[in-house]
Design an enzyme around this catalytic site. Sequence first.
Site, short mmCIF file in Angstrom:
data_model
loop_
_atom_site.label_atom_id
_atom_site.label_comp_id
_atom_site.label_asym_id
_atom_site.label_seq_id
_atom_site.Cartn_x
_atom_site.Cartn_y
_atom_site.Cartn_z
N THR A 50 123.37 -55.96 -86.46
CA THR A 50 123.53 -57.39 -86.27
C THR A 50 122.29 -57.98 -85.62
O THR A 50 121.94 -59.14 -85.86
CB THR A 50 124.77 -57.69 -85.41
OG1 THR A 50 125.90 -57.03 -85.99
CG2 THR A 50 125.06 -59.18 -85.33
N TYR A 138 126.19 -44.21 -83.42
CA TYR A 138 126.41 -45.32 -84.33
C TYR A 138 126.68 -44.75 -85.72
O TYR A 138 125.77 -44.33 -86.43
CB TYR A 138 125.17 -46.21 -84.33
CG TYR A 138 125.27 -47.50 -85.12
CD1 TYR A 138 126.45 -47.92 -85.73
CD2 TYR A 138 124.16 -48.35 -85.21
CE1 TYR A 138 126.52 -49.10 -86.43
CE2 TYR A 138 124.22 -49.54 -85.91
CZ TYR A 138 125.39 -49.91 -86.52
OH TYR A 138 125.46 -51.09 -87.22
N LYS A 166 130.68 -45.67 -82.35
CA LYS A 166 131.05 -46.92 -83.01
C LYS A 166 131.22 -46.62 -84.48
O LYS A 166 130.28 -46.21 -85.16
CB LYS A 166 129.96 -47.98 -82.82
CG LYS A 166 130.24 -49.28 -83.58
CD LYS A 166 129.00 -50.13 -83.73
CE LYS A 166 129.31 -51.34 -84.61
NZ LYS A 166 128.10 -52.13 -84.93
#
Length: 299
Positions: A50, A138, A166
């Site tokens: 992001t 991640y 995540k």
Amino acid sequence: MSTQQFTGVLAAVVTPFTTDASAVDVAGIGRQVDHIIDGGVHGLVPGGSTGEFTSLTVEERKASNRAYIEAAAGRVPVVAGTGALSTAETIELTRDAKDAGADAVMIVPPFYDAPDFEALVAHYSAVTEAVDIPIMYYNIPAATGVELTSQQLGELGRRTGVTSFKDTGGDFPKFTEVHFDEAEHIQALNGWDTLTFAAFALGAGAGVWGAASIIPGLCAELFQAVAVDGDLDRGRELWAKINPICVFLESHNYAGAIKAGTALVGVDAGPTRLPIQPLAEEHIAELRGLLRNAGVSVG
């Protein structure tokens, strides 16, 4: 290192740029942080997808992480994205984030020549030996080509400083396995927007959520209703408003859609950097309508 236990909604945040996208807008980072924390969100994750991290120089990545940590000023945890193609650069970024006061780091696997599991363990072990800080793995196999089993995720937690992951893989059965079977070794955090309600209903204690940069209040309300109060009826009411926004975000370039959303709610983060394209005007109009339908004030 014991398993790091995050709680609540951690916002996957943008990297604000100046109007010509030539530099990181540090003042813009402060505006993002205040908007998100004032909305009740429980943590910040800069430097991920992001945040357009692949378009930033190493020095810009350090500066952005440091600016987010400084702006948060201890109000919420900051998990700084420090993954890179080489172990050496990952260590450099991780060390800088720790020195700046990051509570943890998020490290994506090297994503050009996808490592096998033992190479991955060696990579994360080297970072752990160099810098004593909790690591969030991640998991984004569509970008990295690295797909771990639930047992391998648990083993990664046992053998390295990885304390959480995540999950931006979208494999909810695997996420469920990790949550129930590997919780002693690694905390499962949802990172797939449209699975957020399901993850909180499952019992996940936290999630990393890009939509929280746009609608922090609604995201924090959903966590409170479902994960804290166990009020599924209230959770469903909220999710009926939030889910269409999440579907929209996942249907477009994510970073560009999030930046369009931040501008609509009054915290413009500037343009995206090439090759990421800005959201087309007709799609911005659609997002504006979805936000209004959810009761969000937009410009």
